[in-house]
Design an enzyme around this catalytic site. Structure first.
Site, short mmCIF file in Angstrom:
data_model
loop_
_atom_site.label_atom_id
_atom_site.label_comp_id
_atom_site.label_asym_id
_atom_site.label_seq_id
_atom_site.Cartn_x
_atom_site.Cartn_y
_atom_site.Cartn_z
N HIS A 82 12.84 31.24 54.28
CA HIS A 82 13.27 30.35 53.20
C HIS A 82 14.23 29.28 53.69
O HIS A 82 14.78 29.35 54.81
CB HIS A 82 13.96 31.17 52.11
N GLU B 167 13.96 40.51 51.34
CA GLU B 167 14.78 40.80 52.51
C GLU B 167 15.07 42.29 52.63
O GLU B 167 15.03 43.03 51.64
CB GLU B 167 16.10 40.01 52.43
#
Length: 227
Positions: A8, A82
């Site tokens: 990201h 994550e």
């Protein structure tokens, strides 16, 4: 299939070097927004047939320009979020970051029963990521290319565990910049080979001819935490 694993864009937690892994998480900084806007051009040569994002806001914002440019609807999946920091959540001290990465790379090396302090095990983390890769392979069957916008530690851990030509040492020594891309080819449940890491071809037969095919990194000068 061809698999693009994309980190990201930059967040405020990246700037503070914090282990920020809980949903929904922060949005993008101004630089992060520019990085996301640059992704369609960086991936111009990639015929992406399926686009996946995690449940964290930063991946969805990062994927939005690519989705709009390609006419794709991003699929949200918790499996590529994550690696959960558990008791280390939001810490930014050296001890916490070392413990986090040491655990993640122990998973890559095969110690999948080990748990993040107060968090998930390697078997759980790898299993959930594998499930999304398998789903993406089916979704991208027409073009053979799937893009997953995920997170730094998750991408490095999974690649070191699944790609035969990326070992733990390499993954540990090569952090991903925001919107950095790891390109792999292979099949779920079979052999994976990494072709490039943030635009640089890496070892293995034929890799020198593979190139990055437009998959580029957007380098950030500030040091980056893993998430």
């Amino acid at each position: 299939m061809r698999l693009l694993l994309i980190r990201h864009g930059q967040t405020t937690s990246n700037l503070s070097h914090s282990l920020d892994t809980a949903a929904p998480g922060p949005g993008l900084t101004g630089l992060g927004e520019r990085q996301a806007a640059a992704l369609p051009a960086a991936l111009a040569a990639e015929d992406v047939g399926a686009l996946y994002v995690s449940t964290l806001t930063r991946t969805q914002l990062t994927a939005a320009p690519l989705a709009a440019e390609r006419g794709l609807t991003p699929v949200v999946r918790d499996g590529i979020r994550e690696l959960a920091a558990g008791e280390l959540e939001m810490r930014n001290d050296e001890e916490a970051i070392e413990a986090y990465l040491t655990t993640a790379f122990a998973w890559s090396a095969g110690d999948t029963e080990l748990r993040m302090p107060g968090g998930e095990s390697g078997a759980e983390a790898l299993g959930r990521f594998d499930e999304v890769v398998e789903e993406a392979a089916v979704a991208a069957s027409g073009t053979g290319t799937a893009a997953l916008v995920s997170h730094g530690a998750a991408i490095r851990m999974w690649t070191a565990a699944r790609a035969w030509n990326v070992d733990v040492t390499f993954a540990a020594e090569h952090p991903l910049s925001n919107t950095g891309v790891v390109v792999l080819e292979g099949e779920p449940g079979k052999e994976w080979r990494a072709l490039s890491w943030t635009g640089v071809a890496i070892g293995g037969p034929g890799v020198e001819d593979a190139g990055a095919d437009g998959a580029a990194a957007h380098v950030v000068t500030d040091p980056q935490p893993p998430n």
